[in-house]
Design a protein around this motif. Structure first.
Motif, PDB file in Angstrom:
ATOM      1  N   GLU A 117      37.718  49.529  31.402  1.00  0.00           N
ATOM      2  CA  GLU A 117      38.750  49.811  32.670  1.00  0.00           C
ATOM      3  C   GLU A 117      38.930  48.465  33.338  1.00  0.00           C
ATOM      4  N   SER A 118      39.931  48.594  33.848  1.00  0.00           N
ATOM      5  CA  SER A 118      40.569  47.422  34.641  1.00  0.00           C
ATOM      6  C   SER A 118      39.797  47.040  35.969  1.00  0.00           C
ATOM      7  N   GLU A 172      50.591  45.322  34.375  1.00  0.00           N
ATOM      8  CA  GLU A 172      50.249  43.971  34.315  1.00  0.00           C
ATOM      9  C   GLU A 172      51.086  43.214  33.234  1.00  0.00           C
ATOM     10  N   ASP A 232      45.094  37.514  37.418  1.00  0.00           N
ATOM     11  CA  ASP A 232      44.741  38.271  36.128  1.00  0.00           C
ATOM     12  C   ASP A 232      43.593  39.201  36.566  1.00  0.00           C
ATOM     13  N   LEU A 233      43.852  40.472  35.830  1.00  0.00           N
ATOM     14  CA  LEU A 233      42.887  41.623  35.733  1.00  0.00           C
ATOM     15  C   LEU A 233      41.746  41.314  34.973  1.00  0.00           C
ATOM     16  N   THR A 234      40.656  41.484  35.201  1.00  0.00           N
ATOM     17  CA  THR A 234      39.469  41.748  34.263  1.00  0.00           C
ATOM     18  C   THR A 234      39.148  43.137  33.785  1.00  0.00           C
ATOM     19  N   TYR A 235      38.352  43.161  33.031  1.00  0.00           N
ATOM     20  CA  TYR A 235      37.756  44.559  32.542  1.00  0.00           C
ATOM     21  C   TYR A 235      36.231  44.565  32.377  1.00  0.00           C
ATOM     22  N   MET A 271      46.209  49.576  41.329  1.00  0.00           N
ATOM     23  CA  MET A 271      46.422  49.235  39.962  1.00  0.00           C
ATOM     24  C   MET A 271      47.566  50.117  39.251  1.00  0.00           C
TER      25      MET A 271
END
Length: 96
Positions: free
Chosen positions: A33-34, A52, A25-28, A47
Motif C-alpha cells: 500500500e502506498s 504517480e 516520492d511515495l513509499t510503500y 493519493m
C-alpha cells in the motif's frame, strides 16, 4: 485532482536529487500500500487524485527566473511552456 488537459507546476528550493526524491516520492508498506510523501501531506493532495507515474521533478544547480529554462525537457514542453509564459505575462500586465 487529476483533470484532462491540466498540469500543476510546483517550484521551490531544494538541495539535491536525493532530497527532492525523499520529499516527493511515495513509499510503500509491507502490504504494497502506498504511503503519502511529505509533499502530498504538505499540500493536502489525496493519493487517489494523482497518478504517480506522471510526476516529473528536476533539480538545477543554478537558479533561474526564466520559466522556459526551468520547464525545458518536461513532457509536452511545446504545449506547456507557451501556455505558462502566456499566463505569467498576463499576470505581470495586470499587476503593473
Amino acid at each position: 485532482m487529476e483533470k484532462q488537459g491540466w498540469v500543476s507546476i510546483w517550484l521551490g528550493n531544494i538541495n539535491d536529487e536525493d532530497s527532492i526524491g525523499e520529499y516527493v516520492d511515495l513509499t510503500y508498506d509491507e502490504d504494497g500500500e502506498s504511503i503519502p510523501s511529505q509533499f502530498f501531506i504538505d499540500f493536502n493532495i489525496g493519493m487517489a487524485e494523482t497518478d504517480e507515474d506522471t510526476i516529473e521533478k528536476a533539480v538545477y544547480t543554478s537558479s533561474s527566473r526564466d520559466i522556459s529554462a526551468l520547464l525545458e525537457g518536461c513532457s509536452y514542453e511545446e504545449i506547456v511552456i507557451p501556455k505558462v509564459q502566456k499566463s505569467i505575462n498576463l499576470k505581470k500586465h495586470i499587476m503593473q
